[in-house]
Design a protein around this motif. Sequence first.
Motif, mmCIF file in Angstrom:
data_model
loop_
_atom_site.group_PDB
_atom_site.id
_atom_site.type_symbol
_atom_site.label_atom_id
_atom_site.label_comp_id
_atom_site.label_asym_id
_atom_site.label_seq_id
_atom_site.Cartn_x
_atom_site.Cartn_y
_atom_site.Cartn_z
ATOM 1 N N CYS A 40 29.483 20.415 21.714
ATOM 2 C CA CYS A 40 28.159 20.579 22.326
ATOM 3 C C CYS A 40 28.257 21.455 23.578
ATOM 4 N N GLU A 45 26.263 24.851 24.162
ATOM 5 C CA GLU A 45 25.386 24.926 25.342
ATOM 6 C C GLU A 45 25.631 26.217 26.120
ATOM 7 N N CYS A 68 29.062 11.866 18.477
ATOM 8 C CA CYS A 68 28.075 12.918 18.695
ATOM 9 C C CYS A 68 27.144 12.983 17.493
ATOM 10 N N THR A 91 25.041 15.201 16.817
ATOM 11 C CA THR A 91 24.904 16.571 16.329
ATOM 12 C C THR A 91 26.099 16.995 15.479
ATOM 13 N N HIS A 92 27.303 16.691 15.935
ATOM 14 C CA HIS A 92 28.496 17.249 15.279
ATOM 15 C C HIS A 92 29.214 16.284 14.347
#
Length: 211
Positions: free
Chosen positions: A139, A143, A201, A203-204
């Motif tokens: 992330c 970012e 996470c 997202t991942h």
Amino acid sequence: MASSWVHSSVLLCLLAATYLPPRLIRGLGPGSVAVYTLAMNAFFLWELSKGPGWALPAGIAVSVLCAGVGRRYDASRIGRLDPPGLRALVAAAAASDGAAWIGLSVLPTGVLMVTAADAFEASALRQYRVLPGAECRFCLVEEQLRALLGERPELLAEYRAGLGAGTSGHVMIRRPSGSEPWAGRLRERSAYRVPPRRVPCDTHDPVVGPR
């Protein structure tokens, strides 16, 4: 007897020299450096074992000493950042009015390696470690990518595809001059495997798979 002593002394010098080239040749990944060093150590220690009784212990001592010196050298030239420090570094690069270069890659250890330069010269290169912590390192990479490039779905998709395949790519973002836009690309790093231990996470985890 004298020739055996000279031969062993030369081998010891060559053994010490095997620790030098990987630090001088740019572009070698950690896997290549490890294979090179192990292979050279095995060869020279085997040769030293055929010499006088003192040769092999001396070779082991030289190998341990050089490895320790190398680790201290690496530690002295690579700085350490926390996530706020990384964001400040990237913000400073974005606000600068000259050439700049940022590289980001998550190592198999979970460390996020950061390379930064304000000129395209070896002397301007700086390296940092962002150690594993509470924030997902992938992330953090994405970012910083967005901070400098904005939304780049194609580069993001390429990066996540590599993660899904088990490799952590090297994101390279550069700006040739203050009057030109930032550009980014992904450099494959097959030796950089996705860390087996990662923070949770949302997202991942679906991309990389179970930890």
